[in-house]
Each structure stands twice: as C-alpha cells, then as structure tokens.
Design an enzyme around this catalytic site. Structure first.
Site, PDB file in Angstrom:
ATOM      1  N   CYS A 152      82.391  74.937 155.253  1.00  0.00           N
ATOM      2  CA  CYS A 152      82.288  73.892 156.270  1.00  0.00           C
ATOM      3  C   CYS A 152      80.842  73.401 156.344  1.00  0.00           C
ATOM      4  O   CYS A 152      79.936  74.210 156.472  1.00  0.00           O
ATOM      5  CB  CYS A 152      82.735  74.444 157.617  1.00  0.00           C
ATOM      6  SG  CYS A 152      82.339  73.364 158.991  1.00  0.00           S
ATOM      7  N   CYS A 184      88.372  73.804 158.596  1.00  0.00           N
ATOM      8  CA  CYS A 184      87.488  74.887 159.012  1.00  0.00           C
ATOM      9  C   CYS A 184      88.159  75.548 160.204  1.00  0.00           C
ATOM     10  O   CYS A 184      88.489  74.884 161.176  1.00  0.00           O
ATOM     11  CB  CYS A 184      86.122  74.338 159.421  1.00  0.00           C
ATOM     12  SG  CYS A 184      85.143  75.509 160.385  1.00  0.00           S
ATOM     13  N   GLU A 197      97.104  23.758 158.470  1.00  0.00           N
ATOM     14  CA  GLU A 197      96.392  24.401 159.573  1.00  0.00           C
ATOM     15  C   GLU A 197      96.148  25.874 159.248  1.00  0.00           C
ATOM     16  O   GLU A 197      96.938  26.483 158.537  1.00  0.00           O
ATOM     17  CB  GLU A 197      97.262  24.376 160.851  1.00  0.00           C
ATOM     18  CG  GLU A 197      97.570  23.017 161.369  1.00  0.00           C
ATOM     19  CD  GLU A 197      98.625  23.065 162.499  1.00  0.00           C
ATOM     20  OE1 GLU A 197      98.796  22.033 163.151  1.00  0.00           O
ATOM     21  OE2 GLU A 197      99.255  24.129 162.696  1.00  0.00           O
ATOM     22  N   LYS A 209     102.753  21.944 157.265  1.00  0.00           N
ATOM     23  CA  LYS A 209     103.844  21.382 158.065  1.00  0.00           C
ATOM     24  C   LYS A 209     104.100  19.935 157.681  1.00  0.00           C
ATOM     25  O   LYS A 209     103.171  19.213 157.321  1.00  0.00           O
ATOM     26  CB  LYS A 209     103.471  21.407 159.555  1.00  0.00           C
ATOM     27  CG  LYS A 209     103.254  22.785 160.137  1.00  0.00           C
ATOM     28  CD  LYS A 209     102.733  22.690 161.571  1.00  0.00           C
ATOM     29  CE  LYS A 209     102.633  24.066 162.200  1.00  0.00           C
ATOM     30  NZ  LYS A 209     101.953  24.018 163.506  1.00  0.00           N
ATOM     31  N   CYS A 219      82.836  76.356 165.715  1.00  0.00           N
ATOM     32  CA  CYS A 219      82.120  75.451 164.821  1.00  0.00           C
ATOM     33  C   CYS A 219      81.549  74.280 165.634  1.00  0.00           C
ATOM     34  O   CYS A 219      82.280  73.605 166.346  1.00  0.00           O
ATOM     35  CB  CYS A 219      83.099  74.939 163.764  1.00  0.00           C
ATOM     36  SG  CYS A 219      82.426  73.703 162.677  1.00  0.00           S
ATOM     37  N   CYS A 277      79.253  74.583 159.997  1.00  0.00           N
ATOM     38  CA  CYS A 277      78.983  75.972 160.385  1.00  0.00           C
ATOM     39  C   CYS A 277      78.826  76.879 159.176  1.00  0.00           C
ATOM     40  O   CYS A 277      78.440  78.037 159.314  1.00  0.00           O
ATOM     41  CB  CYS A 277      80.093  76.494 161.298  1.00  0.00           C
ATOM     42  SG  CYS A 277      81.662  76.705 160.451  1.00  0.00           S
ATOM     43  N   LYS A 333     100.022  32.994 152.593  1.00  0.00           N
ATOM     44  CA  LYS A 333      99.252  34.188 152.968  1.00  0.00           C
ATOM     45  C   LYS A 333      98.120  34.407 151.979  1.00  0.00           C
ATOM     46  O   LYS A 333      98.328  34.337 150.767  1.00  0.00           O
ATOM     47  CB  LYS A 333     100.194  35.393 152.954  1.00  0.00           C
ATOM     48  CG  LYS A 333      99.879  36.366 154.063  1.00  0.00           C
ATOM     49  CD  LYS A 333     100.937  37.442 154.148  1.00  0.00           C
ATOM     50  CE  LYS A 333     100.389  38.673 154.854  1.00  0.00           C
ATOM     51  NZ  LYS A 333      99.727  38.428 156.125  1.00  0.00           N
ATOM     52  N   LYS A 387      96.460  29.761 160.016  1.00  0.00           N
ATOM     53  CA  LYS A 387      97.446  30.530 160.769  1.00  0.00           C
ATOM     54  C   LYS A 387      96.690  31.650 161.479  1.00  0.00           C
ATOM     55  O   LYS A 387      96.202  32.581 160.852  1.00  0.00           O
ATOM     56  CB  LYS A 387      98.479  31.107 159.790  1.00  0.00           C
ATOM     57  CG  LYS A 387      99.669  31.741 160.458  1.00  0.00           C
ATOM     58  CD  LYS A 387     100.780  31.935 159.407  1.00  0.00           C
ATOM     59  CE  LYS A 387     101.950  32.685 159.987  1.00  0.00           C
ATOM     60  NZ  LYS A 387     101.679  34.096 160.196  1.00  0.00           N
ATOM     61  N   GLU A 443      99.202  30.555 169.774  1.00  0.00           N
ATOM     62  CA  GLU A 443      98.908  31.909 169.301  1.00  0.00           C
ATOM     63  C   GLU A 443      97.802  32.466 170.183  1.00  0.00           C
ATOM     64  O   GLU A 443      96.712  31.907 170.245  1.00  0.00           O
ATOM     65  CB  GLU A 443      98.459  31.829 167.836  1.00  0.00           C
ATOM     66  CG  GLU A 443      98.465  33.146 167.121  1.00  0.00           C
ATOM     67  CD  GLU A 443      99.841  33.535 166.558  1.00  0.00           C
ATOM     68  OE1 GLU A 443     100.816  32.775 166.766  1.00  0.00           O
ATOM     69  OE2 GLU A 443      99.930  34.603 165.930  1.00  0.00           O
TER      70      GLU A 443
HETATM   71 ZN    ZN Z   1      82.910  74.685 160.709  1.00  0.00          ZN
END
Ligand code: ZN
Length: 569
Positions: free
Chosen positions: A311, A329, A20, A195, A334, A314, A219, A22, A78
C-alpha cells in the site's frame, strides 16, 4: 442526412432547412393560455412527462406572462445547466461529501425534478426554447426561423443559433461549424438538429410514433486526443481499494484541459497493455469523464504496468480477493483510508454532520485532532477555532451539528461505518431488524442471512466488522460519548413471540415478507431461513413448497396468515 434531405426535397422541391445545435439537457414543454404560463412538464420522445410547473417557474429566463392576445402557445425547450455552474456544484457536493452528478445533463434533470422548488431555484438552470409546438395567436407563423424570431420577441431565450440552409452542402458545412465550436460554448451540446423550415411542409410530413419526419439529429463523435503517459499514481480509497490513475501530458479535450484519467484496475491495464511512456488516446466519456481509449505505441519493451503489492500509504501488504478486480489494503488504520472513512462517516450517507466536509476533516487530521470517527465527539470549541478559516460562529454551528448527530437512528450510524457490502439501504434493514447495536454485535452470520436481502457475503462482512478489536474500541468510545445505538423503528414492548423462531414460506397476501418479518421481530421473535427441529412456527402463504413438506415431517406447527393474525391479536 442525405436520405433525410432527399426525402424532404422529393416531396417538396422548394423546401429549405435550418441547422441548430442540440443542447444536452432535459426537454420540457411550456404551455401558455391567454398569456399565462399554465403548465410545464418534462417531455421525452413524444411521451407525456411529469408536471414540474413550479420548478420551471424558478428559471428566470422563462417568461411567466406573454401578450394576452395569444390564446394558446405550447413551446418546447431544453433546460440545461451551464458548464461553469455544474463545475461549481460538483465542487460544493464533493466538499459536503454528497453524491455528485455525473455530467451537466444529469445535474439539470436532477435539479428540475426536486420536490422542493427552492432547491431548483438555487441551481441556476437556464433554458433554450427551440420549437413552437402549438400556437393560436395574432401573427401567422410560416417558417421555423420566423417562429424562433417571434419567440425571442416574446421574451424567450431561444436556441443560440438557427441557421437557414438551402442545400445538403450548406447543412453539412453548418454541422461541421457547430462541431468545431462546440467546446467553446459555455454549455454542452450533444449534436446538431436539421429541421425542415417551412411549417406547412412540416405538418404534411408528419411524425412517426416517436420522431417527427421533418427533422433529423446528428450526433458528434467524442473528441479524441493523443498524449504521452507520464506516470501512474496509486490512490487508496475508503474501502482500501488501490486505484491507478494515469497522469499524462495535459491536452485540451472537449473544452477543458485534462491530465489525469482513471485506469480502474489491473485487468483494465492488462487489457490495454498500458506502460509508462506509452502514447495513448484520451477522450471524455459522455464529454465529461476523462478515459483512456487505447495505446498507440509503446516507448519501452516489457510487461504492462503493475499495481504494487504494498500500500503506497501505509506500506502494508495488499490482497486481491478471488473473483474481484480490485486490489485492496486491509490495514484498518491506514492513513489514506482514514480521511475517506471520516468523510463517509460525516456525509449525508452517514451521520449527516453539516459542515464537516472534506476540507475541515483534512485540517482536523493534519492537526491530529481527529484520528478516528469517535474523536469527532471529543472536539471542543478551542480545537475548532484553532483551525484555519474557522470562526467562532462556524465552530459553534459545527459543535451543534455534531451534538445533534448523537441522536441519529441506528441505521445512520451503521451506514456511517461503511461496512463492506452494506450500503445505506441495507444498514436500514439491519437496524430495523435487530433494533440495537448490542443485538447486532451478538448476531451470527446465520441470523443475518435470515434478514431479507442479506446473502452470505454481506452477512459475513457484518460479523467480521463487529469481531474486530478496533470496532469494539470504536463502539465503546461512541457509547461513552452518548451516541444513540438503537433503532427508532423497533420498540419491543409486546414480546409475545420472545424465544420463538419463525420461518416464512410461500406467497403472503396480506403482508410483504419483510413486513411479516418485522412484525415477528417487533414482538420479540426471530426469523430463520430454513425449517429445522428448532423452528417453532412455519408461516405459510400460497404455493408453499419444500419448507411446508419439511415442517409437516418434523411436526412443526404450520400457520396460515389468518392464524398468524389471531396469534398477534
Ligand atoms: Zn494502507
């Protein structure tokens, strides 16, 4: 897998298996007595979980009634959140500026554990039932497959596929098939379960303390794809941190097309040696968050990509503080930071202004109606109606929400400022300890470090914040708008400790240290971290050490808890 099938087959040569998917959700147990659902709870690996019957009852596909002639039935299932429901919820949370869930599993668990079952109901959870745990009823259940079919007849949503397999080869083929189809499913799976089908064999095989001996989980490794790194974009976050994002040729990974992944910081880029043009491997961490695994090959020679020293928003210079990975910055006006600052200011973690989420704030910024958190309190109905898609009704609702936020406790306002190193819990502690914005504005770093949980760095961050001219301007405008600047917690009426400085040491038996401190402060006193000539009292609990010694040397009065209480009475 081989060990498992061999072990089962050597004990029971006629045994067969089922495979099945999971489901990646939250395991729950449902108990029915005489046909009624009597109890629902979370289940870990055999541990007894918390009861969440009312929340589970909001899931429509869980039958609340089954035939009465089944005197007892316990099933395991689940609970999960369909992927599309999760993505919609994510969008909604982002829009509202709420904290977002990491993946569908966290979302399912968080929704199911809500105190208010109404919220659970709104989350559109669903369930797949995958096992009969206990059964006392008219039909004799011989195999797992049989029990799953029986549950389906009773109206349960059973596991979407449960395929009988005779041999290990057949098991492997089915595991592979589920793995190939997993991303086409509308929900997440994190593996497959094999199972033993015969229920009699199962009972004889039994369980270890944590896991049944009759089943084993497989898994799947995360799916990885190779692609080409086209660009690195630099974004600016609320706190001014420059964050690099990889932009690559879009690829289908784990069920969705992705074209971007965070590169975290310069250290990460250096460690992987990432350059634009590289062929890189992409996967999704926990099948949700895209990440760059490694570089396969470089197209150009040279150094790894460098985060710029200006930056991008700005143009101001950026700095990297020693010991920190982030480049920042520091320009408080800004524009890139402004939107983030506003979103945080209005969010649940801040002033909690309902309806003032990212999209509305973006419009307000665009129209230059808001350029500073204080501007929010000057908005008029006309301003709001002028916005795209804003009706009269929502405009007046929004104004009501804004007006209401003026009454918020000081702790919310402090948290809304988003002062570095001061989260919402720390903001609450600050508000409770100092009681008013004025007191905080005048507080020294030393006084703040005397507050429980505040170190030098966070204390300095607070004093720096209050020293800035922009902060002074912001506060005076918020005051003029009538925004509350006091803490409801602290109402200093009895000021018998006014002007007195206490130091607390040792283990107190009647109070937590923070409680004793709050008591002193509520009565007008102050608490300091160390004993000096200026100390008026040392409150000493058990196992007091050097501070007690020092107090004795300096002649500072020492109070036991009893004596402290006497002073309070
Ligand atoms: Zn800035």
């Amino acid at each position: 897998l081989e060990d498992f099938t061999e072990r089962v087959l050597s004990a029971y040569p006629s045994a067969s298996f089922v495979v099945e998917p999971k489901i990646d959700g939250l395991s729950v147990s449902l108990e029915y007595r005489n046909g009624r659902l009597i109890r629902g709870s979370t289940r870990g690996n055999g541990d007894v979980g918390e009861e969440i019957t009312e929340n589970l009852k909001t899931i429509r596909s869980i039958p609340q009634r089954i035939p009465e002639n089944i005197s007892f039935l316990e099933v395991r299932g689940e609970v999960y959140m369909p992927r599309q429901v999760f993505l919609n919820l994510l969008k909604e949370q982002e829009l509202k500026g709420e904290k977002t869930f990491k993946n569908p599993r966290n979302a399912a668990a968080g929704s199911l554990r809500q105190k208010d079952a109404k919220i659970t109901e709104q989350r559109n959870l669903d369930i797949f039932v995958f096992n009969v745990q206990q059964y006392d009823g008219p039909e004799e259940l011989v195999s797992h497959k049989h029990s799953i079919d029986y549950l389906a007849q009773l109206g349960f949503h059973t596991i979407p596929s449960c395929v009988p397999c005779k041999t290990i080869k057949e098991c492997e083929a089915e595991i592979q098939k589920i793995g190939e189809e997993r991303y086409a499913l509308p929900f997440d799976i994190d593996g497959a379960v094999i199972k033993t089908d015969n229920l009699q064999f199962r009972r004889s095989l039994g369980s270890t303390a944590k896991f049944p001996r009759w089943a084993i989980a497989y898994k799947y490794p995360p799916e990885e794809r190779q692609t080409k790194l086209l660009d690195v974009e630099i974004g600016v976050g609320r706190t001014g941190v420059l964050t690099p994002t990889a932009v690559f040729e879009p690829v289908l990974v784990a069920g969705s097309v992705i074209g971007r992944a965070t590169l975290h910081n310069q250290d990460f880029i250096n460690e992987k040696g990432i350059r634009i043009g590289d062929t890189i491997t992409i996967r999704k961490a926990g099948d949700v968050i895209p990440e760059v695994v490694n570089v396969i090959s470089h197209e150009t020679e040279g150094e790894p990509f460098r985060i710029p020293d200006r930056c991008p928003s700005c143009g101001g210079p950026v700095t990297r503080e020693p010991g920190e990975a982030a480049v920042r910055c520091n320009n408080p006006s800004c524009p890139a930071q402004l939107l983030r600052i506003l979103i945080h200011f209005c969010s649940k973690a801040g002033m909690d202004i309902d309806g003032l989420g990212e999209s509305v704030l973006e419009l307000l910024l665009e129209q230059k109606l808001v350029q500073n958190p204080a501007d929010i309190y000057n908005l008029t109905k006309e301003d709001l109606i002028s916005l795209d898609r804003m009706g009269e009704k929502s405009a007046s609702n929004l104004l009501t929400a804004i007006a209401k936020s003026k009454q918020n406790d000081l702790s919310m306002l402090l948290s809304a400022f988003g002062i570095r190193h001061v989260g919402d819990k720390a903001a609450k502690v600050l508000a409770d300890s100092f009681g008013s914005m004025e007191a905080l504005e005048q507080a020294t770093a030393e006084e703040i470090t005397a507050v429980d949980g505040f170190g030098e760095i966070s204390a300095r961050s607070v004093t720096e914040f209050f020293r800035r001219p922009e902060t002074k301007e912001l506060l005076s405008r918020l005051r003029a708008a009538g925004v509350n600047m006091t803490s409801k917690k602290k109402a200093p009426s009895d000021l018998r400790f006014a002007g007195k400085t206490f130091v607390i040491t040792g283990t107190l038996s009647r109070y937590k240290r923070t409680e004793a401190q709050a008591l002193i402060e509520r009565h007008g006193g102050k608490c300091a971290g160390s004993v000096s000539r200026k100390t008026d009292y040392l409150l000493a609990g058990d196992a007091a050490g050097s501070k007690l010694e020092k107090a004795k040397t300096l002649g500072v009065p020492v109070l036991s808890e009893e004596e402290f209480e006497m002073l309070l009475k």
